[in-house]
Write a protein that holds these residues in place. Sequence first.
Motif, mmCIF file in Angstrom:
data_model
loop_
_atom_site.group_PDB
_atom_site.id
_atom_site.type_symbol
_atom_site.label_atom_id
_atom_site.label_comp_id
_atom_site.label_asym_id
_atom_site.label_seq_id
_atom_site.Cartn_x
_atom_site.Cartn_y
_atom_site.Cartn_z
ATOM 1 N N LYS A 239 0.818 -1.218 0.000
ATOM 2 C CA LYS A 239 0.000 0.000 0.000
ATOM 3 C C LYS A 239 0.855 1.273 0.000
ATOM 4 N N LEU A 240 2.102 1.106 0.420
ATOM 5 C CA LEU A 240 2.922 2.309 0.619
ATOM 6 C C LEU A 240 3.603 2.795 -0.658
ATOM 7 N N TRP A 241 3.403 2.132 -1.756
ATOM 8 C CA TRP A 241 4.025 2.594 -3.002
ATOM 9 C C TRP A 241 3.043 2.425 -4.142
ATOM 10 N N GLY A 242 3.244 3.149 -5.175
ATOM 11 C CA GLY A 242 2.447 2.984 -6.378
ATOM 12 C C GLY A 242 1.073 3.597 -6.254
ATOM 13 N N GLU A 243 0.151 3.113 -7.081
ATOM 14 C CA GLU A 243 -1.180 3.714 -7.186
ATOM 15 C C GLU A 243 -2.094 3.220 -6.056
ATOM 16 N N ASN A 244 -1.764 3.573 -4.855
ATOM 17 C CA ASN A 244 -2.605 3.258 -3.707
ATOM 18 C C ASN A 244 -2.868 4.549 -2.952
ATOM 19 N N TYR A 245 -4.150 4.845 -2.826
ATOM 20 C CA TYR A 245 -4.515 6.113 -2.195
ATOM 21 C C TYR A 245 -5.329 5.848 -0.946
ATOM 22 N N PHE A 246 -5.181 6.736 0.008
ATOM 23 C CA PHE A 246 -5.914 6.590 1.258
ATOM 24 C C PHE A 246 -6.651 7.880 1.555
ATOM 25 N N ASP A 247 -7.876 7.735 1.928
ATOM 26 C CA ASP A 247 -8.649 8.920 2.278
ATOM 27 C C ASP A 247 -8.923 8.870 3.773
ATOM 28 N N PRO A 248 -8.242 9.677 4.564
ATOM 29 C CA PRO A 248 -8.448 9.620 6.017
ATOM 30 C C PRO A 248 -9.901 9.902 6.377
ATOM 31 N N ALA A 249 -10.594 10.662 5.527
ATOM 32 C CA ALA A 249 -11.996 10.977 5.840
ATOM 33 C C ALA A 249 -12.837 9.716 5.821
ATOM 34 N N THR A 250 -12.633 8.885 4.776
ATOM 35 C CA THR A 250 -13.440 7.678 4.673
ATOM 36 C C THR A 250 -12.723 6.469 5.243
ATOM 37 N N LYS A 251 -11.434 6.636 5.525
ATOM 38 C CA LYS A 251 -10.577 5.544 5.991
ATOM 39 C C LYS A 251 -10.593 4.379 4.999
ATOM 40 N N LYS A 252 -10.651 4.722 3.700
ATOM 41 C CA LYS A 252 -10.702 3.687 2.669
ATOM 42 C C LYS A 252 -9.470 3.761 1.771
ATOM 43 N N TRP A 253 -8.986 2.604 1.321
ATOM 44 C CA TRP A 253 -7.902 2.547 0.332
ATOM 45 C C TRP A 253 -8.514 2.452 -1.056
ATOM 46 N N THR A 254 -8.007 3.168 -1.990
ATOM 47 C CA THR A 254 -8.437 3.026 -3.385
ATOM 48 C C THR A 254 -7.204 2.901 -4.254
ATOM 49 N N THR A 255 -7.409 2.476 -5.505
ATOM 50 C CA THR A 255 -6.247 2.373 -6.394
ATOM 51 C C THR A 255 -6.184 3.552 -7.358
ATOM 52 N N ARG A 256 -7.092 4.517 -7.204
ATOM 53 C CA ARG A 256 -6.972 5.746 -7.990
ATOM 54 C C ARG A 256 -7.289 6.917 -7.074
ATOM 55 N N ASN A 257 -6.877 8.055 -7.500
ATOM 56 C CA ASN A 257 -7.210 9.253 -6.750
ATOM 57 C C ASN A 257 -8.689 9.543 -6.953
ATOM 58 N N THR A 258 -9.438 9.537 -5.864
ATOM 59 C CA THR A 258 -10.885 9.737 -5.976
ATOM 60 C C THR A 258 -11.247 11.181 -6.256
#
Lengths: 837, 461
Positions: A239-258
């Motif tokens: 999760k710490l490299w590449g196309e992995n994004y985290f939204d602290p608001a939703t606490k969700k991981w995504t593979t693209r920038n939402t």
Amino acid sequence: MAKEMRRIMDKTHNIRNLSVIAHVDHGKSTLTDSLVAAAGFISLDNAGNVRMTDTRKDEVDRGITIKSTGISLLYTMPDAALKDFRGSRDGNEYLINLVDSPGHVDFSSEVTAALRITDGALVVVDCVEGVCVQTETVLRQALGERIKPVLVVNKMDRCFLELQLDGEEAYQTFQRVIENANVILSTYEDKLLGDVQVYPERGTVGFGAGLHGWGFTLTTFAKMYASKFKVDEKKMVEKLWGENYFDPATKKWTTRNTGSPTCTRGFVQFIYNPIKQIIDIAVNDQMDKLLPMLQKLNVTLKGEDKQKSGKALMKRVMQLWLPASDALLEMIIYHLPSPVVAQKYRVENLYEGPLDDKYAAAIRNCDPKGPLMVYVSKMIPANDNGRFYAFGRVFSGTVATGMKVRIMGPAYVPGGKTDLYVRSVQRTHIWMGKKQETVDDVPCGNNAAMVGLDQFIVKNATLTNESEVDAHPIRAMKFSVSPVVRVAVQCENAADLPKLAEGLKRLAKSDPMVQCSIDESGEHIVAGAGELHLEICLKDLQSEFMQTAIKVSDPVVSFRETVLERSRQVMSKSPNKHNRLYFEARPLEDGLADAIDEGRIGPRDDPKLRSKIMAEEFSWDKDQARKIWSFGPETSGPNLVVDACKGVQYLNEIKDSVVAAFQIVSKEGAIAGESMRGIGFEVCDVVLHSDAIHRGGGQIMPTARRVMYAAQLCANPRLLEPVYLVEIQAPEAALGGIYSVLNQKRGHVFEELRRPGTPLYSIKAYLPVIESFGFSTQLRAATSGQAFPQSVFDHWEMVASDPLDPASQAGVIVAGIRKRKGIKEAVPPLIEYEDHL
Amino acid sequence: MALLDRYEVASTAAHIQQHGFSRVGLQFPDNLLADSVAVTSALQSACGPGVRFFIMADTTFGSCCVDEVAAAHVNADCVVHYGPACLSPVTNLPAYFVFLRTPLDINTCGEVVADLVAKDERLLVLYDLEYAHAIPELRETVRQEAPENSGLTFAEIIGRELNPCKCDKEPILDNDEHSIGGLKWKGSTPTKILWIGKEGPALINVMLTYNSAATVRYDPASGEQTSMSSQSSTLWRRYYLIERAKDANIVGIVVGTLGVAGYKQAIQNVKQMVKSAGKKSYTLAVGKPNPAKLANFPECDVFVLIACPQTALVDNKEFFAPLLTTFEAQLAFVRGKQWTGSYSLDFRDVQLPADPQDSTTEEEPRFSFISGGYVSSRTAVDNKDEESSGDLVLVGSDSSSIGTLSTVGKSPGTRTAADFFASRSFQGLELEAKSTKVSKDGDLRAVTGRKGRAAVYEDEQ
């Protein structure tokens, strides 16, 4: 200490031999300091400033590494650090034999020597400047030697302090550095070595700031978060490299920038920003904020550290939180091979002999009980009395004090007697940076410095046991640079001549690349890769090896002679007028001379194979290709003499004489006495006397020489000059200065790139070597010290004008060369060489 | 008649009669051959019928030396040598030298000398031998014009006639006595030299031997005075050749004189040096060496020319291998010798070291500046192997392989001519059965070969 080390030296699985390689000024030596500090040689405070491996005064003064220096370091790893290690190991103690190498192109030969004795490479890249010309060169060399690389993206501190990059910008910059490195790595991929590309998520890329002594890999952070968030460490790493994004608001991981403003890349969110925060707080001395944060990170500042402020505080905090040595050791131990692993696939690159003999087997298995195989990669001057240590890698067996060894020099041919000596090793040492420790013996997989062999080794050699008469030597090293810049040195009076000769002999030993020789006019020549290299060599010669003043001539560049078009048929008669030789000269096909230089085509090839390559790649007639008489000069150079006659009597008799004459002709051309390049001579017809006595060597050799010179003069001769590839990195403001200096020096720019994410431009240009003297000084002056060139020999370029016209540029060069060599200034006219019926 | 005066017919005749020679060889250099008939007939009439004269031309070696071989052909008991001479000692025959007097303008020359003396404290005057006759007069003139000056030295010629040395060794000169090219003088090593005469081997010999001295040349023919450039470039070139020779495996000793006393000893000395350096030597006599002749010996990496001081120095790039003088050979082949600036062209100056073998038994390789690596100097251990390598002769080489033969890049294993021969792709004529006439009873018969000039044989016409 030495005893401790000696004990670990037997545990071949727990040894890592690695070199630190990079472009100049990307922070090799400072990063090395972190490792040295962790081993307890220097204090943490000094790490990054001492540059333990820069042992010479001029290295310290200039702030660059000149000689590669080895250092052996011992670590006891905590169990926790090794829990994921799947390879073979023997206890928790690790011996790291590290060789720090210079980054300046002029000293590339030192890198080559360092790579030979190591199995892995720590490739350091400045995250702002990115992959530079020398990074590429050393990577290519490393892979050629089957050295496994890991990458360290260095000088992270510049992102935070100097450039103030935001997280995403920084990520892009790092990503580009890694991509660029991988492009090079994949180009030179080698099946046996496997996938050598580097990936942060696999732990083969580290990030750091050598100057401040901190660094990390993704695992470092993954471990922290794994325990905090109770997630699997492996998953966290990904999760710490590449196309992995985290939204602290939703606490969700995504593979693209939402697109949500709080959505950030994993790397930025969990690594970059926390570091940035700590650095900002520490630099601004916000102790009240800092201490609670550190507590959370399990970092405690000791008494005196609390008194620090600003950058010193930041350095200490970061060192404690993310010690660079931990990250580096993890990369080294986990991802670089031990000698046992590495020698399995390196053996076929290393050993010249048959791969099924016992020497190959011993190297392959890294067998300490097997026959001794040591490659001496360089000679290191001892502090006193002009003696040298022979420094090299033990590939199999064990080298011990008092042992009699067989020394096979570079000219040794198995079964022959040349360049072969038997001598006892007086002492064996291991190298510890600034000092050496004596040990009784050194087993395979380690580096050793041996005393007592220096009178028999110039630069490198293979050592084996006295009785192992069947052993073949280990393959000679291939250098990426060549000694194209030469100066003549003279002593003030002839009585000092023996001293000069002795000094030059020592100089030749002390540097893997420098060549000391005598030219035809009796001048002692010192040849090096570039201006800086020569400067260092000459300084060593005067102050270290001679202690007498010497006179140094202006630098001299050697040219080559070639031809533009096919000559008409020319004829010369023998001194007794009874024999006539008819020759033609023609330029060799494009790329053929290069292929010969590279050794793709050579005198020792199978004639059938060679004629196939010649026919396919260079459109030669197959029969013609089988009638190559010789390569020259030195029987392997990029010129050919070919038999092109049909059904001529006695031709076989004169072959030896023609070849002998061709060797001399190709070494000293008719125009300026320089070596030829890319000329093919064709024997078109010969008329020989019917009595053997009248067509002997004495008649044919001088005639062959004359007719080849005549053919060269008739084939529109040209001079070739050596050209450097220059790479310069500089900010935009300096570009004007760079261009104007390059213009003055006949340089021409063929690439100008802005490095994305940085204010730097990278310029590539071709610059004639003859114009390169004083180039870097002028460049510094014209750009107020902002531009540093890196020059490496690239190719031979034709001097456009006719060298036979004394008024032309080429003609002036020719007159200069001839004058220097003490030969008649005018090129001899054709009638001196050609005869008529 | 001027010619007879120039050739000093009267004094020559007197010399012949005084010593009672009956068969006299008259040695002319090529450029004076035109006068030979006139001189001979004049001498014949002066000496009477009891003396027979022989004209000797086209000398075997340098024309400056007495050609004892040619003289032996006519069984002469004396040689009269005309023209420029090196006055090297003779081996067998007494010789009388006629230097061909050339007039010297005493006054102009005297001024030149006086000028130079005024500038410099010390001056040594040397000259071409053709001006020797005028030197006493010149000395007187200078002495009258300038006050007595202790720094001015005139060299004297060592004599007009030479008798064979009884011993091989040169009479030991006093420390302050010098002798070169037929001239001798007393005094310390010169610092400034005035040379009266032409440029030529005699002058080169002087300049190389006294290479630290400044030399001025006065040419009486044109009256010009030139300051000679230093010979250091020549010396450095020789230094390079010495380094080349150190790497040589096979040395050709070229006999360049059969007359100069001590040449046999010199050949022995060089042979000894070469041998103790662990190299192989071959002795060759080819008359005057030229590139074509020596190219017939491509196996030799270097040649040592044993000749008189004025013909010994050959530096010609036409040669495929360098020619060294005896002195240079000593620097190259005797271990521990190093060149420190002194130079000599006279092979008699070269003596073998007192203990030919270095006391250190260990074989220590030598650093070669030509190859840039270590080269082992082979010692006795390897000589044994060399003897057995004689069997290698006629080992066929792979004809499909590309020739790697060259004087520069010869394979390092080539240590003898036999090795070299084995590496050649062509190893001599194959005597096929059909070309050898075998008579019916099976034995070989000698048959008549071809006749005529090599350019066109009679059967080729």
